[in-house]
Each structure stands twice: as C-alpha cells, then as structure tokens.
Design a protein around this motif. Sequence first.
Motif, PDB file in Angstrom:
ATOM      1  N   TYR A  93       1.326  -1.188  -0.220  1.00 34.38           N
ATOM      2  CA  TYR A  93      -0.468   0.010  -0.200  1.00 34.38           C
ATOM      3  C   TYR A  93       1.222   1.288   0.094  1.00 34.38           C
ATOM      4  O   TYR A  93       1.939   1.174   0.549  1.00 34.38           O
ATOM      5  CB  TYR A  93      -0.949   0.004   0.763  1.00 34.38           C
ATOM      6  N   SER A  94       0.384   1.947  -0.576  1.00 37.51           N
ATOM      7  CA  SER A  94       0.914   3.750  -0.158  1.00 37.51           C
ATOM      8  C   SER A  94       0.037   4.515  -0.101  1.00 37.51           C
ATOM      9  O   SER A  94      -1.499   4.717  -0.288  1.00 37.51           O
ATOM     10  CB  SER A  94       1.362   4.096  -1.556  1.00 37.51           C
ATOM     11  N   ILE A  95      -0.022   5.360   1.340  1.00 37.69           N
ATOM     12  CA  ILE A  95      -1.065   6.354   1.859  1.00 37.69           C
ATOM     13  C   ILE A  95      -0.691   7.566   1.600  1.00 37.69           C
ATOM     14  O   ILE A  95       0.671   8.027   1.982  1.00 37.69           O
ATOM     15  CB  ILE A  95      -1.307   6.419   3.027  1.00 37.69           C
ATOM     16  N   VAL A  96      -1.513   8.823   0.958  1.00 39.78           N
ATOM     17  CA  VAL A  96      -1.107   9.812  -0.048  1.00 39.78           C
ATOM     18  C   VAL A  96      -1.793  10.491   1.738  1.00 39.78           C
ATOM     19  O   VAL A  96      -2.842  10.339   1.880  1.00 39.78           O
ATOM     20  CB  VAL A  96      -0.753  10.245  -1.254  1.00 39.78           C
ATOM     21  N   TYR A  97      -0.573  11.621   1.603  1.00 45.11           N
ATOM     22  CA  TYR A  97      -1.437  12.363   2.926  1.00 45.11           C
ATOM     23  C   TYR A  97      -1.159  14.200   2.399  1.00 45.11           C
ATOM     24  O   TYR A  97      -0.155  14.752   2.353  1.00 45.11           O
ATOM     25  CB  TYR A  97      -0.563  12.080   4.326  1.00 45.11           C
ATOM     26  N   PRO A  98      -1.831  14.261   1.847  1.00 45.92           N
ATOM     27  CA  PRO A  98      -2.082  15.880   1.288  1.00 45.92           C
ATOM     28  C   PRO A  98      -2.647  17.041   1.707  1.00 45.92           C
ATOM     29  O   PRO A  98      -3.469  16.803   2.584  1.00 45.92           O
ATOM     30  CB  PRO A  98      -2.799  15.267  -0.255  1.00 45.92           C
ATOM     31  N   ASN A  99      -2.370  18.391   1.253  1.00 49.31           N
ATOM     32  CA  ASN A  99      -2.610  19.302   2.459  1.00 49.31           C
ATOM     33  C   ASN A  99      -3.975  19.724   1.509  1.00 49.31           C
ATOM     34  O   ASN A  99      -3.879  19.517   0.847  1.00 49.31           O
ATOM     35  CB  ASN A  99      -1.867  20.230   2.233  1.00 49.31           C
ATOM     36  N   GLY A 100      -4.518  20.809   2.090  1.00 49.69           N
ATOM     37  CA  GLY A 100      -5.697  21.437   1.657  1.00 49.69           C
ATOM     38  C   GLY A 100      -5.819  21.438  -0.322  1.00 49.69           C
ATOM     39  O   GLY A 100      -4.592  21.724  -0.417  1.00 49.69           O
ATOM     40  N   PHE A 101      -7.243  21.684  -0.524  1.00 53.99           N
ATOM     41  CA  PHE A 101      -6.981  21.603  -2.525  1.00 53.99           C
ATOM     42  C   PHE A 101      -7.156  22.756  -2.896  1.00 53.99           C
ATOM     43  O   PHE A 101      -7.422  23.323  -1.910  1.00 53.99           O
ATOM     44  CB  PHE A 101      -8.063  20.328  -2.612  1.00 53.99           C
ATOM     45  N   PHE A 102      -5.805  23.080  -4.543  1.00 51.88           N
ATOM     46  CA  PHE A 102      -6.421  24.823  -4.543  1.00 51.88           C
ATOM     47  C   PHE A 102      -8.389  24.896  -4.417  1.00 51.88           C
ATOM     48  O   PHE A 102      -8.421  26.217  -4.384  1.00 51.88           O
ATOM     49  CB  PHE A 102      -6.574  24.724  -5.735  1.00 51.88           C
ATOM     50  N   SER A 103      -8.609  23.322  -4.671  1.00 48.34           N
ATOM     51  CA  SER A 103     -10.088  23.956  -5.057  1.00 48.34           C
ATOM     52  C   SER A 103     -10.824  24.505  -3.409  1.00 48.34           C
ATOM     53  O   SER A 103     -11.585  25.176  -3.727  1.00 48.34           O
ATOM     54  CB  SER A 103     -10.938  22.587  -5.024  1.00 48.34           C
ATOM     55  N   ASP A 104     -10.523  24.397  -2.421  1.00 48.93           N
ATOM     56  CA  ASP A 104     -11.345  24.569  -1.518  1.00 48.93           C
ATOM     57  C   ASP A 104     -10.253  25.786  -1.389  1.00 48.93           C
ATOM     58  O   ASP A 104     -10.596  26.176  -0.012  1.00 48.93           O
ATOM     59  CB  ASP A 104     -10.623  23.588  -0.216  1.00 48.93           C
ATOM     60  N   MET A 105      -9.780  26.687  -1.963  1.00 49.52           N
ATOM     61  CA  MET A 105      -9.011  27.729  -1.440  1.00 49.52           C
ATOM     62  C   MET A 105     -10.502  28.980  -2.235  1.00 49.52           C
ATOM     63  O   MET A 105      -9.516  30.222  -1.316  1.00 49.52           O
ATOM     64  CB  MET A 105      -7.533  28.331  -1.888  1.00 49.52           C
ATOM     65  N   LEU A 106     -10.724  28.042  -3.100  1.00 49.21           N
ATOM     66  CA  LEU A 106     -12.079  29.140  -3.885  1.00 49.21           C
ATOM     67  C   LEU A 106     -12.732  30.108  -2.551  1.00 49.21           C
ATOM     68  O   LEU A 106     -13.396  30.841  -3.067  1.00 49.21           O
ATOM     69  CB  LEU A 106     -12.659  28.185  -4.581  1.00 49.21           C
ATOM     70  N   ASP A 107     -12.800  29.068  -1.571  1.00 49.00           N
ATOM     71  CA  ASP A 107     -13.594  30.022  -0.610  1.00 49.00           C
ATOM     72  C   ASP A 107     -13.268  31.921  -0.631  1.00 49.00           C
ATOM     73  O   ASP A 107     -13.642  32.499   0.007  1.00 49.00           O
ATOM     74  CB  ASP A 107     -13.809  29.322   1.312  1.00 49.00           C
ATOM     75  N   TYR A 108     -11.585  31.635  -0.126  1.00 51.42           N
ATOM     76  CA  TYR A 108     -11.258  33.035  -0.291  1.00 51.42           C
ATOM     77  C   TYR A 108     -11.230  33.765  -1.212  1.00 51.42           C
ATOM     78  O   TYR A 108     -11.554  35.275  -0.985  1.00 51.42           O
ATOM     79  CB  TYR A 108      -9.749  32.690  -0.199  1.00 51.42           C
TER      80      TYR A 108
END
Length: 283
Positions: free
Chosen positions: A141-156
């Motif tokens: 397995y590999s588990i990817v731990y990503p930071n926030g997505f650009f798409s979520d920054m659209l709130d800004y």
Amino acid sequence: MQKVLIAGATGSLGRYVVQEFKKHGFWVRVLARDAARLENLSESVDEIFTGEVTNTNSLSGVCKDIDIVFSSIGITKQKDNLTYMDVDYQGNMNLMEEAKKEGISKFIYVSVFNAKKMKNLKGIQAKARFEEGLIKSGLDYSIVYPNGFFSDMLDYLQMAKKGRGYVFGSGEFRINPIHGEDLAEVCVNAANDEEREINVGGPDILTHNNILAIAFDSVGKTTKISKIPIWVKNLIVGILKIFTSVKIYGPIEFFMTVLAIDMVAPTYGKHHLKDFFLENKEA
Ligand SMILES: NC(=O)c1ccc[n+]([C@@H]2O[C@H](COP(=O)([O-])OP(=O)(O)OC[C@H]3O[C@@H](n4cnc5c(N)ncnc54)[C@H](OP(=O)(O)O)[C@@H]3O)[C@@H](O)[C@H]2O)c1
C-alpha cells in the motif's frame, strides 16, 4: 499494460487522477455510484463499474483483473445520511476486501495531511481506522497525506469578491495548498514507488493573510481582512457539537481546525494559487 481501479473518480481529486493514470498508459476502470457524474472523463476511462462502496453486494467483481486500486473515497461535504464511519472507514474497507479477494498488487489511499495530529476529529478517526485496516491487510500500500486542495481555497476568492476576508487569529498560520493535477501526479507515481506514507503540499508556503491578498489582487480589489480570535472558533465548534449532529459539525470542525494551525507539508508541483484564482475568478 497495468490495470487500475479508481474509486472516487467523480470527486475533485479523482477526476485528475483518472486522467493522470491514463496519461501514464494504464488501463482504467472507475467505480462510480452515478456514472452521469463522470462527465468529460470518457476519453480517459476504459470501463465504468457501477456500484456503491457502502453496499458490499454491489462491489462483487469490481477488482477483477486489476493490479492497482486507488481510493479517494471520503465524505467532504455531507450530501446524504451516511456517516464518516460508513463511508471513509467501512466503504473503503469493503473495497479493500474485494481487492484482497482478487489479489491486487497495490492499494493507494488518500488521507489528509497532519491526520495523525488531528485524531480527535470525527472525519480523521474514520480515516485513521481504515489506514490501520489497510496496514494490517497484508496488501502492499501507499497512503498519501495531502494538504488542502486549491479547489478548497476558492472560499477565499469568494470572500475577496464580496470585499472582505476573514482569518483566524493573526492570519499568520501557514499552509501550502496543492492543485489537483500536481497531487494526481504524486498519487500515480505512488503506484510504482516503495514509499508507504507520502506527505505532500503545493510549491508555495503561504499564510492565510497571503492567500487573501492573492485573492483580492486576482479580483482587482483592495485587501480587507478581519481577524477572528481563536476562542471564537472554539466557541462556535463547541456550540455546534452540543446542538448538531456529526453530519453538520464534522466538516465545519475539520475546516476550522486546519485553518487555525500550521499545515506545512513537503512541497511539490508547478501550479500556483494566483493562476488558479485568475482562471476561476468568474466562476
Ligand atoms: N478537499 C481537500 O482540501 C482535501 C485535502 C486533503 C485530503 N482530502 C481528502 O481527499 C479525499 C478526496 O477529496 P475530494 O476533494 O476529491 O473529495 P470529493 O470531491 O468530495 O469526492 C469524494 C469522492 O468520494 C465519493 N463518495 C462520497 N460519499 C460517498 C458515498 N456515500 N458512497 C460512495 N462514494 C462516496 C464521491 O462520490 P459521489 O460523486 O458519488 O458523491 C467522490 O467520488 C477525501 O477523503 C478528503 O477528505 C481532501
């Protein structure tokens, strides 16, 4: 030719992952509960398997002849009556059991950066429980731990359009959000990589004040920021936890938590938030 099954293909990350696997020459099967939500992906998809991760009967055969299973299945914004434990944990476990039955060679799962430090959050608990199951499964397995997505920054960007932005504390907590296309590259590279835990964020480390300044600049307005004390955030979450169900407070608690701590992951990628905001400012 390697064959991949992609679960989560209808999501904001999954769409990029489908295209990236295809670009790397994989044969691509996607699992979707509603095939209509796969619009614009037909050129990258070889086969659609209609099923629902929370219904084991509907998954029978989903991993047949598959080498790699990728899952970004998870609740981000609640749309139905299912809980994090139903979907993030049990849904992914159901998929993993199918993967084991068919003897696949690798399972790639997308979690959340800093998950280990946020184990008190309901959404994270369900993910962590699945991760434990995956680690114990005997599958590679590999588990990817990503930071926030650009798409979520659209709130800004939305706040900037309205003329005022809000940050928690001084606004100096840092984050390096990542574009879905850059993150998809990391996920696909994981297919033939030995690394089991992959922490990743975008190329630019920004404070929340920086992100708002970029958003205001993108829409051609003067930056105006109001600062909300951290205790107000704690109070809001506390009240929501008393008076609402996890379905309501879970996603709010998660977003309010990651906005009020430093979230700096190893940097990756070539996409910058300014360009993303300019591309999306009319949306
Ligand atoms: N967004 C972020 O900033 C961020 C950051 C780090 C990590 N993550 C994690 O990365 C993963 C993917 O994020 P995303 O932004 O791509 O999420 P998303 O756009 O909400 O997509 C989630 C995927 O999961 C599926 N799903 C959700 N509930 C389901 C259910 N009850 N039954 C079957 N499928 C279900 C969705 O299918 P339908 O289209 O059928 O609903 C969709 O394909 C999530 O686990 C998220 O927590 C997100």
